[in-house]
Enzyme design. Structure first.
Site, mmCIF file in Angstrom:
data_model
loop_
_atom_site.group_PDB
_atom_site.id
_atom_site.type_symbol
_atom_site.label_atom_id
_atom_site.label_comp_id
_atom_site.label_asym_id
_atom_site.label_seq_id
_atom_site.Cartn_x
_atom_site.Cartn_y
_atom_site.Cartn_z
ATOM 1 N N ASP A 42 0.810 -1.216 0.000
ATOM 2 C CA ASP A 42 0.000 0.000 0.000
ATOM 3 C C ASP A 42 0.850 1.276 0.000
ATOM 4 O O ASP A 42 0.418 2.333 0.429
ATOM 5 C CB ASP A 42 -0.997 -0.001 1.173
ATOM 6 C CG ASP A 42 -0.287 -0.192 2.497
ATOM 7 O OD1 ASP A 42 0.950 -0.412 2.480
ATOM 8 O OD2 ASP A 42 -0.946 -0.126 3.545
ATOM 9 N N HIS A 72 23.773 4.148 -18.143
ATOM 10 C CA HIS A 72 22.656 4.432 -17.232
ATOM 11 C C HIS A 72 22.915 3.894 -15.828
ATOM 12 O O HIS A 72 21.993 3.429 -15.158
ATOM 13 C CB HIS A 72 21.344 3.874 -17.805
ATOM 14 C CG HIS A 72 20.921 4.585 -19.053
ATOM 15 N ND1 HIS A 72 20.141 4.005 -20.019
ATOM 16 C CD2 HIS A 72 21.199 5.842 -19.507
ATOM 17 C CE1 HIS A 72 19.956 4.878 -21.008
ATOM 18 N NE2 HIS A 72 20.599 5.983 -20.717
ATOM 19 N N ASP A 122 25.897 12.790 -13.329
ATOM 20 C CA ASP A 122 24.849 13.284 -14.232
ATOM 21 C C ASP A 122 23.603 13.442 -13.371
ATOM 22 O O ASP A 122 22.977 12.452 -12.985
ATOM 23 C CB ASP A 122 24.630 12.257 -15.360
ATOM 24 C CG ASP A 122 23.611 12.726 -16.397
ATOM 25 O OD1 ASP A 122 22.875 13.699 -16.126
ATOM 26 O OD2 ASP A 122 23.536 12.091 -17.469
ATOM 27 N N ASP A 169 19.682 19.321 -16.637
ATOM 28 C CA ASP A 169 20.361 18.055 -16.942
ATOM 29 C C ASP A 169 21.845 18.358 -17.160
ATOM 30 O O ASP A 169 22.234 18.799 -18.241
ATOM 31 C CB ASP A 169 19.701 17.457 -18.206
ATOM 32 C CG ASP A 169 20.267 16.100 -18.582
ATOM 33 O OD1 ASP A 169 21.027 15.523 -17.785
ATOM 34 O OD2 ASP A 169 19.935 15.619 -19.685
ATOM 35 N N HIS A 198 26.425 7.359 -28.130
ATOM 36 C CA HIS A 198 25.130 8.041 -28.088
ATOM 37 C C HIS A 198 25.192 9.321 -28.907
ATOM 38 O O HIS A 198 26.249 9.726 -29.375
ATOM 39 C CB HIS A 198 24.716 8.327 -26.636
ATOM 40 C CG HIS A 198 25.714 9.112 -25.837
ATOM 41 N ND1 HIS A 198 25.911 10.466 -26.004
ATOM 42 C CD2 HIS A 198 26.603 8.726 -24.866
ATOM 43 C CE1 HIS A 198 26.847 10.877 -25.162
ATOM 44 N NE2 HIS A 198 27.294 9.849 -24.466
ATOM 45 N N HIS A 223 19.704 16.128 -26.622
ATOM 46 C CA HIS A 223 18.246 15.970 -26.776
ATOM 47 C C HIS A 223 17.570 17.273 -26.391
ATOM 48 O O HIS A 223 18.155 18.114 -25.699
ATOM 49 C CB HIS A 223 17.753 14.813 -25.885
ATOM 50 C CG HIS A 223 18.263 14.887 -24.469
ATOM 51 N ND1 HIS A 223 17.665 15.658 -23.512
ATOM 52 C CD2 HIS A 223 19.355 14.322 -23.866
ATOM 53 C CE1 HIS A 223 18.348 15.539 -22.379
ATOM 54 N NE2 HIS A 223 19.388 14.748 -22.562
ATOM 55 N N HIS A 257 14.184 14.125 -21.392
ATOM 56 C CA HIS A 257 14.282 13.887 -22.841
ATOM 57 C C HIS A 257 12.980 14.442 -23.392
ATOM 58 O O HIS A 257 11.975 13.738 -23.464
ATOM 59 C CB HIS A 257 14.435 12.401 -23.156
ATOM 60 C CG HIS A 257 15.744 11.852 -22.659
ATOM 61 N ND1 HIS A 257 16.023 10.518 -22.571
ATOM 62 C CD2 HIS A 257 16.865 12.486 -22.206
ATOM 63 C CE1 HIS A 257 17.248 10.338 -22.096
ATOM 64 N NE2 HIS A 257 17.780 11.525 -21.860
ATOM 65 N N GLU A 263 26.065 16.983 -24.928
ATOM 66 C CA GLU A 263 26.671 16.062 -23.966
ATOM 67 C C GLU A 263 27.480 14.934 -24.606
ATOM 68 O O GLU A 263 27.126 13.763 -24.489
ATOM 69 C CB GLU A 263 25.580 15.460 -23.089
ATOM 70 C CG GLU A 263 24.385 14.874 -23.839
ATOM 71 C CD GLU A 263 23.383 14.222 -22.898
ATOM 72 O OE1 GLU A 263 23.800 13.380 -22.092
ATOM 73 O OE2 GLU A 263 22.189 14.558 -22.974
ATOM 74 N N TYR A 309 33.714 6.511 -23.611
ATOM 75 C CA TYR A 309 33.600 5.419 -22.636
ATOM 76 C C TYR A 309 34.484 4.277 -23.117
ATOM 77 O O TYR A 309 34.209 3.680 -24.164
ATOM 78 C CB TYR A 309 32.131 4.965 -22.523
ATOM 79 C CG TYR A 309 31.184 6.150 -22.416
ATOM 80 C CD1 TYR A 309 30.868 6.704 -21.183
ATOM 81 C CD2 TYR A 309 30.646 6.737 -23.575
ATOM 82 C CE1 TYR A 309 30.032 7.820 -21.095
ATOM 83 C CE2 TYR A 309 29.810 7.846 -23.493
ATOM 84 C CZ TYR A 309 29.506 8.386 -22.253
ATOM 85 O OH TYR A 309 28.685 9.487 -22.185
ATOM 86 N N ARG A 339 31.838 12.194 -19.553
ATOM 87 C CA ARG A 339 30.801 12.928 -20.288
ATOM 88 C C ARG A 339 30.757 14.344 -19.725
ATOM 89 O O ARG A 339 30.964 14.544 -18.522
ATOM 90 C CB ARG A 339 29.434 12.241 -20.143
ATOM 91 C CG ARG A 339 28.305 12.953 -20.883
ATOM 92 C CD ARG A 339 27.030 12.105 -21.074
ATOM 93 N NE ARG A 339 26.389 11.742 -19.832
ATOM 94 C CZ ARG A 339 26.425 10.536 -19.283
ATOM 95 N NH1 ARG A 339 27.092 9.562 -19.894
ATOM 96 N NH2 ARG A 339 25.823 10.276 -18.143
ATOM 97 N N GLU A 374 28.156 17.658 -19.974
ATOM 98 C CA GLU A 374 26.811 18.008 -20.469
ATOM 99 C C GLU A 374 26.367 19.373 -19.968
ATOM 100 O O GLU A 374 26.396 19.649 -18.763
ATOM 101 C CB GLU A 374 25.806 16.943 -19.989
ATOM 102 C CG GLU A 374 24.363 17.257 -20.332
ATOM 103 C CD GLU A 374 23.400 16.135 -19.974
ATOM 104 O OE1 GLU A 374 23.666 15.392 -19.009
ATOM 105 O OE2 GLU A 374 22.379 16.011 -20.669
HETATM 106 N N1 GLY Z 1 20.410 12.502 -17.759
HETATM 107 C C1 GLY Z 1 19.952 11.878 -18.919
HETATM 108 C C2 GLY Z 1 20.651 12.362 -20.094
HETATM 109 O O1 GLY Z 1 21.664 13.011 -19.973
HETATM 110 O O2 GLY Z 1 20.220 12.195 -21.196
HETATM 111 MN MN MN Z 2 20.970 14.649 -21.162
HETATM 112 MN MN MN Z 3 22.250 13.968 -18.231
#
Ligand code: GLY
Ligand code: MN
Ligand code: MN
Length: 436
Positions: free
Chosen positions: A36, A240, A257, A268, A347, A351, A358, A381, A385, A403, A405
């Site tokens: 619950d 991720h 991140d 982000d 990647h 975005h 996103h 970003e 890797y 990374r 960003e």
């Molecule tokens: N934090 C998710 C991305 O950077 O796309």
């Molecule tokens: Mn991002």
């Molecule tokens: Mn991010």
């Protein structure tokens, strides 16, 4: 966000739907976590964008030029006991009084009332295929009207997704939206600086996550925009990674991140820095390459430049750099064509950013990458890797993940980086960390 902003959006939507048609959009539902216990409620972004109404069990209906009012909100009725146990909710009166609905009805009566509203409408706009309950209900309501066709009423003949209309609106941020995004960006940026200062070998990744969330909440932002990634050493190669359970070690990098949400608008940011405060030779070389790629990509951000230009610029810098450092071998042109760089940079450059991290909005129009326009917000970003088990490169590079960003607004004559206050050059980062 002021009610007038939501009203402006509804007016715009009504114009796009057109007289004789109808649009429906449902709220998010409460989801069970275990037994619950529920997950914290997060409103559906499209629903909130149009209503500012932050409750589950609601359905908004838009009927352009309806005499008794164009905007109808179905919601929970006010219930004393519910208010005592679960807290405030608007009720039918609150829906009209505080949320500017022209009419409000109990959500429990939606089946009886809504099929009447659908009668003799030509086209129904709704988020097709997103909420199976709404999909099914709509079929039922339409079947109900068809059953009455001998009495002269007509069922809508066309169904259309509301998403293309709504998401194109959401792609362009208003001044009021940018104010919230700037607030999310500033507080998130400060949290990243704080994390750099509090980072120390022996602490755990989740403790750094706690420092970040502590800052968000201390500054008045209650929610994260997405689960924070706090990844030390080789964990940064898992894109991720959210376990955040390892102990920080000198000699490793830490990739963070993390972003806060301000009244449903996200920030982000990613930064990567040495736990000891000083980059090793190899870390510095790879880091500088990612930073060069990021700066080359950001330089592309201005109106009338295709969305893809930033990505292409980053791929070129990365590929050249990887060849120079010996991680890739061959001609740069051929390595780009055969997408060999994807082994280490898998990647895309970024975005759209907005109510969803996103965010919504098409990237291509008529099969072509669309041009950037003032008011769009996006992330830039790039990352590298190098997995631990990557036999094709010298051992010294393995287990490094980086990374960088930032959140970038397209302006009338270029761009503005909303997150520029977090250091990102090697010298700036080392100086900040030495000072602690
Ligand atoms: N934090 C998710 C991305 O950077 O796309
Ligand atoms: Mn991002
Ligand atoms: Mn991010």
């Amino acid at each position: 966000m002021k009610q007038s902003e939501f009203k402006k959006r509804r007016t715009q939507l009504m114009q796009k739907i057109g007289k004789g048609n109808i649009a429906l959009i449902g709220s998010a539902s409460v989801r069970t976590r275990n037994r619950d216990v529920d997950y914290p409620f997060r409103q559906d972004s499209d629903f909130y964008y149009l209503t500012g109404f932050n409750e589950p069990d609601a359905l908004a209906v838009f009927i352009p030029e309806r005499e008794q009012g164009e905007y109808i909100l179905f919601c929970r009725e006010f219930d004393e006991k519910k208010a005592l146990w679960e807290g405030a909710h608007a009720g039918l009166e609150g829906a009209t009084k505080h949320f500017a609905a022209d009419d409000s009805f109990p959500i429990d009566d939606v089946d009886e009332i809504l099929s009447g509203m659908l009668e003799n409408k030509t086209k129904v706009f709704y988020p097709m295929g997103r909420d199976s309950d709404l999909d099914l209900s709509l079929q039922e309501w339409i079947r109900h009207i068809r059953d009455k066709s001998r009495s002269g009423v007509q069922a809508p003949a066309e169904m259309a997704s509301i998403e293309p209309i709504l998401h194109e609106m959401r792609l362009f941020k208003s001044a009021a939206e940018l104010e919230l995004m700037r607030q999310a960006a500033t507080i998130t940026a400060d949290a990243h600086v704080k994390a750099m200062k509090l980072c120390k070998a022996g602490r755990f990744e989740y403790q750094i996550e706690a420092d970040i969330i502590h800052h968000f909440m201390s500054e008045g932002l209650r929610a994260v925009a997405y689960p924070s990634i706090v990844a030390s050493g080789k964990n940064a190669c898992t894109l991720h990674y959210t376990d955040n359970h390892d102990k920080l070690k000198n000699g490793d990098l830490l990739l963070i991140d993390a972003g806060a949400e301000c009244d449903h608008y996200a920030a982000d940011i990613t930064r990567t820095f040495p736990i000891s405060g000083k980059f090793s030779e190899e870390q510095a070389q790879l880091y500088q390459l990612v930073l060069d790629a990021q700066l080359a990509a950001i330089a592309q951000i201005k109106p009338n430049v295709p969305w893809n230009a930033a990505h292409d610029a980053s791929v070129e810098v990365m590929t050249k750099g990887l060849v120079k450092l010996g991680l890739l071998k061959g001609s740069v042109k051929r390595l780009i064509k055969s997408e060999k760089y994807k082994q280490f940079y898998m990647h895309r450059i970024g975005h759209w950013l907005g109510m969803d991290v996103h965010d919504v909005g098409d990237y291509k129009v008529n099969q072509e990458w669309r041009d950037l326009k003032a008011g769009m917000v996006l992330t830039i970003e790039p990352g590298l890797y190098i997995p631990e088990n990557c036999k094709s490169v010298d051992k010294k590079w393995r287990g490094i993940g980086i990374r960088i960003e930032d959140d970038v607004l397209v302006t009338k004559d270029g761009h503005e980086i909303l997150t520029s206050s977090v250091p990102k050059t090697i010298a700036e980062i080392e100086a900040l960390m030495v000072a602690n």
